[in-house]
Write a protein that holds these residues in place. Structure first.
Motif, PDB file in Angstrom:
ATOM      1  N   UNK A 597      34.664 -40.952  24.602  1.00  0.00           N
ATOM      2  CA  UNK A 597      33.705 -39.814  24.503  1.00  0.00           C
ATOM      3  C   UNK A 597      33.602 -39.313  26.094  1.00  0.00           C
ATOM      4  N   UNK A 598      34.134 -39.866  26.858  1.00  0.00           N
ATOM      5  CA  UNK A 598      34.301 -39.356  28.433  1.00  0.00           C
ATOM      6  C   UNK A 598      35.543 -38.336  28.420  1.00  0.00           C
ATOM      7  N   UNK A 599      36.393 -38.828  27.526  1.00  0.00           N
ATOM      8  CA  UNK A 599      37.705 -38.090  27.533  1.00  0.00           C
ATOM      9  C   UNK A 599      37.546 -36.890  27.081  1.00  0.00           C
ATOM     10  N   UNK A 600      36.874 -36.778  25.747  1.00  0.00           N
ATOM     11  CA  UNK A 600      36.416 -35.464  24.851  1.00  0.00           C
ATOM     12  C   UNK A 600      35.612 -34.817  25.660  1.00  0.00           C
ATOM     13  N   UNK A 601      34.708 -35.380  26.608  1.00  0.00           N
ATOM     14  CA  UNK A 601      33.764 -34.355  27.305  1.00  0.00           C
ATOM     15  C   UNK A 601      34.959 -33.640  28.171  1.00  0.00           C
ATOM     16  N   UNK A 602      35.591 -34.329  29.114  1.00  0.00           N
ATOM     17  CA  UNK A 602      36.494 -33.709  29.778  1.00  0.00           C
ATOM     18  C   UNK A 602      37.383 -32.546  29.027  1.00  0.00           C
ATOM     19  N   UNK A 603      37.969 -32.755  27.705  1.00  0.00           N
ATOM     20  CA  UNK A 603      38.691 -31.683  27.161  1.00  0.00           C
ATOM     21  C   UNK A 603      37.773 -30.654  26.706  1.00  0.00           C
ATOM     22  N   UNK A 635      45.227 -48.404  22.108  1.00  0.00           N
ATOM     23  CA  UNK A 635      45.553 -46.954  22.381  1.00  0.00           C
ATOM     24  C   UNK A 635      45.212 -45.977  21.252  1.00  0.00           C
ATOM     25  N   UNK A 636      45.646 -46.323  19.996  1.00  0.00           N
ATOM     26  CA  UNK A 636      45.407 -45.728  18.881  1.00  0.00           C
ATOM     27  C   UNK A 636      44.013 -45.451  18.444  1.00  0.00           C
ATOM     28  N   UNK A 637      43.049 -46.697  18.599  1.00  0.00           N
ATOM     29  CA  UNK A 637      41.981 -46.443  18.444  1.00  0.00           C
ATOM     30  C   UNK A 637      41.082 -45.392  19.253  1.00  0.00           C
ATOM     31  N   UNK A 638      41.345 -45.515  20.373  1.00  0.00           N
ATOM     32  CA  UNK A 638      40.851 -44.735  21.331  1.00  0.00           C
ATOM     33  C   UNK A 638      41.417 -43.054  21.084  1.00  0.00           C
ATOM     34  N   UNK A 639      42.774 -42.932  20.756  1.00  0.00           N
ATOM     35  CA  UNK A 639      43.118 -41.520  20.541  1.00  0.00           C
ATOM     36  C   UNK A 639      42.223 -40.972  19.265  1.00  0.00           C
ATOM     37  N   UNK A 640      42.217 -41.852  18.152  1.00  0.00           N
ATOM     38  CA  UNK A 640      41.445 -41.542  16.932  1.00  0.00           C
ATOM     39  C   UNK A 640      39.999 -41.236  17.325  1.00  0.00           C
ATOM     40  N   UNK A 641      39.378 -41.861  18.198  1.00  0.00           N
ATOM     41  CA  UNK A 641      37.885 -41.512  18.590  1.00  0.00           C
ATOM     42  C   UNK A 641      37.897 -40.156  19.391  1.00  0.00           C
ATOM     43  N   UNK A 642      38.912 -40.062  20.136  1.00  0.00           N
ATOM     44  CA  UNK A 642      38.656 -38.836  20.912  1.00  0.00           C
ATOM     45  C   UNK A 642      38.807 -37.650  20.143  1.00  0.00           C
TER      46      UNK A 642
END
Length: 702
Positions: A597-603, A635-642
């Motif tokens: 969620x934080x990474x998506x917010x950054x993007x 890694x893949x799970x986080x990628x998919x969540x982003x």
């Protein structure tokens, strides 16, 4: 309306600009930035300045080799920097001294450290600006073996306790930087001074301190503690030992309280491996403990905890508590949480007992404890062992309930634990919770037994608890320069992150009619282009061929995260270059530091900035490219969540999740497209990426 706006602007001009908060960073060579690459831009006060922005003025008053001791070889109070720090009339002072006081020639004066350090503090307290003063405990020097020089045992055993005692008596804030470097020799190249990457860690921690909302600890609990109990110093914090509801209890107060009055409730082994507790006290948490050691999480223990909880909430603490249980403490925190799920913010369990048949009974692979097993059966009221072994109320038996309750769970465990075997406790519970569709985070320590507990550097645990309370700051959206300096990043010797930033700015400034700017990290950097500061260019041929008819600029920098790209956009001539298309491929370097969620917010913050400041530029926001060799990898799970978050929030004409078609039918990354790290592209991957982007760019250019 225009007249009203005009009058309002006149009024605001009359008031003048918002006052600047003056920050003084007082210290030795660690504050000065000695030994690091590009000290002027990478010392922690400079990075802190960039993070805080124009409303703050952060001054570096660090001086190499200086001591807090007045009779030390080079006293800080005899420097011009000290006088300038006083003259700056700071609103906030960070003091980090003590490292050089551990040198052999200075140790004979350590009896003076208390008085000399207090005198330094007092000189700032007496200023008209009445500054907030924060004491920084010096970083570890654990990797230096020269006992005649700076020596870690002296820092740890003699200097830290003096500073903590001063903070305790003067009620001054503390930040313990020691754990940050205790297991990170890579962040201390010369074994004493943090590298620029280490300085960035310090800056981020101080940024949290500056920006975190604080309030005075004016709870009823404070008054109650002032009137009763036996006072003690808990690593620089005010503690009280007292009896509550007939049980021995301890309560430690922070210097200030965070909004909502959060608290962490330790179940067992008071004071053991206290790193997490100290870090939470720094952030405004209360720390409490009540002893139910001999009850093994039995119904009687739960009843005692119910009464204690009621007394804490009545005294003003939050109705939701973070539970912390080590070893046998796992039984009580889980049994109480299952009885009171609405009262639990999070559970942090450390090598926890989750089935008394494993320990103390020893009916699995562990040795057990016969005396404790007898006490455990008595606490539960079992008439015989057969009745105890038939009991199905242990935490491992409650996986379905725990999965449904969705309480945030974090376990830290040693995989070689022979006392509380992992497979019979954390491993079993985690497997069952996941089978039920629930979530649990685990940090498994290879080759570690039942001890040591916790983590020397407790940031993952601390962030987990802060996140559960909604208090974790998202630094992925705070613009800041990076501090990378190593040639392994694909740069020529002597060229650091700032060198690359300036190289890109030069290309942008000297260009007219820019068609495409590729923004990103090392994957984008590998496209080469006209960059003089890039030595590794596996994508040069593919991108030069695909975009031969366009004027394109490679603006990727190895290691960049969303926050670094935000800073570059705000401090580079991107707007002046007027690119027709910008391709943004960013986020994978955030994976180790931020949630999805934080990474998506950054993007999304990058997208909002570009939309506002380059409105005529067409955007291709890709987020991170596929990562994680296996489809079930973290890694893949986080990628998919982003990408799930980006798909829900980004405008459809901005969002281009390139690369999903590069996965094999099994879900594994295509071995010809990706390197063995499951992150970087191989040359064939650059070809596929260039072809995918070319199709989109050609369409947008029309």
């Amino acid at each position: 309306m225009p007249q009203i706006i005009f009058l309002l602007s006149l009024f605001l001009n009359f008031l003048g600009p918002a006052p600047t908060v003056n920050v003084a960073c007082v210290g030795d060579s660690i504050t000065y930035g000695a030994g690091m690459a590009n000290r002027e831009k990478n010392a922690y006060p400079r990075i802190l300045q960039e993070m805080l922005g124009e409303a703050y003025a952060v001054n570096n008053f660090g001086v190499n080799g200086r001591t807090a001791l007045h009779r030390g070889d080079y006293p800080y109070t005899e420097t011009e920097a000290y006088q300038q720090a006083l003259k700056s009339e700071p609103d906030l002072v960070f003091i980090m001294l003590g490292t050089n006081d551990s040198k052999l020639q200075n140790r004979r004066h350590l009896a003076d450290l208390d008085a000399d350090y207090r005198a330094l503090i007092r000189s700032f307290q007496e200023l008209k600006s009445d500054p907030r003063i924060v004491l920084l405990l010096p970083p570890a020097a654990a990797f230096l073996e020269d006992t005649s020089s700076i020596w870690d045992p002296v820092i740890r055993q003699q200097i830290k306790p003096v500073i903590q005692q001063i903070a305790y008596e003067e009620e001054l804030e503390l930040i313990d930087l020691y754990p940050f470097f205790s297991e990170r020799p890579d962040l201390m190249p010369d074994k004493i001074h943090p590298s620029s990457l280490g300085a960035a860690r310090i800056a981020r921690r101080l940024y949290e301190t500056v920006k975190m909302e604080r309030k005075l600890p004016d709870l009823p609990l404070r008054k109650r503690l002032s009137e009763s109990g036996e006072a003690f110093n808990y690593h620089g914090y005010q503690g009280k030992k007292l009896e509550i509801n007939g049980r021995e209890s301890r309560i430690v107060q922070p210097k200030w309280t965070a909004p909502g009055n959060p608290w962490v409730w330790r179940a067992r082994f008071w004071g053991h491996e206290p790193q997490t507790d100290i870090a939470l006290l720094e952030r405004g948490f209360h720390l409490v403990y009540t002893d139910v050691a001999g009850l093994f999480g039995s119904p009687e223990a739960v009843r005692i905890w119910d009464d204690f909880y009621a007394s804490m909430v009545t005294a003003g603490l939050s109705e939701r508590v973070a539970l912390e249980g080590m070893s046998r403490g796992g039984l009580i925190i889980y049994n109480w949480a299952l009885a009171n799920p609405e009262k639990v913010a999070a559970i942090y369990a450390d090598a926890p007992v989750l089935d008394f048949k494993s320990w103390p009974a020893g009916k699995g692979t562990g040795k057990g404890s016969p005396n404790d097993w007898k006490k455990c059966m008595a606490a539960y009221g079992f008439e015989n062992e057969a009745e105890a072994l038939a009991y199905l109320g242990n935490p491992v038996d409650q996986a379905a309930r725990l999965a449904a309750l969705e309480i945030p769970l974090l376990h830290v465990s040693g995989l070689a634990d022979e006392v509380v075997p992992f497979a019979e406790n954390t491993g079993l519970l985690a497997e069952r919770i996941r089978q039920q569709g629930g979530a649990i985070r685990t940090i498994n320590k290879e080759g570690i037994g039942h001890h040591p507990h916790s983590l020397k550097e407790p940031t993952p645990i601390v962030n987990f608890i802060l996140e559960a309370y909604g208090m974790l700051p998202n630094l992925a959206i705070v613009p800041q320069p990076a501090a990378e300096y190593r040639s392994a990043a694909g740069w020529p010797e002597g060229c650091d992150w700032h060198c690359n930033h300036e190289d890109i700015n030069r290309l942008l400034s000297n260009s007219t009619e820019v068609d495409i700017v590729f923004l990103g990290n090392s994957i984008t950097q590998g496209t080469g282009g006209q960059r003089e500061s890039v030595t590794y260019q596996p994508g040069q041929e593919a991108f030069s061929r695909a975009f031969a008819k366009y004027h394109w600029i490679n603006a990727g920098i190895s290691g960049d995260r969303t926050e670094h790209l935000l800073w570059r956009l705000q401090n580079g001539p991107y707007r002046e270059a007027h690119p027709k298309v910008m391709v943004v491929t960013i986020g994978v370097n955030n994976f180790a530091h931020n949630s999805a969620a934080e990474i998506a917010d950054g993007i999304l913050a990058i997208d909002r900035y570009l939309t506002a400041h380059l409105p005529e530029t067409r955007l291709i926001i890709s987020g991170p490219l596929p990562t994680g060799l296996q489809p079930d990898s973290e890694q893949r799970k986080k990628y998919e969540a982003v990408h799930e978050a980006l798909a829900a929030e980004l405008p459809s004409d901005h969002y281009y999740p390139i690369g999903k078609e590069w996965l094999l039918p099994s879900g594994e990354l295509h071995p010809e497209f990706f390197s063995k790290d499951g992150i970087h592209l191989a040359r064939a991957g650059y070809v596929a990426w260039a072809e995918a982007l070319q199709e989109i760019v050609d369409q947008l250019m029309k």
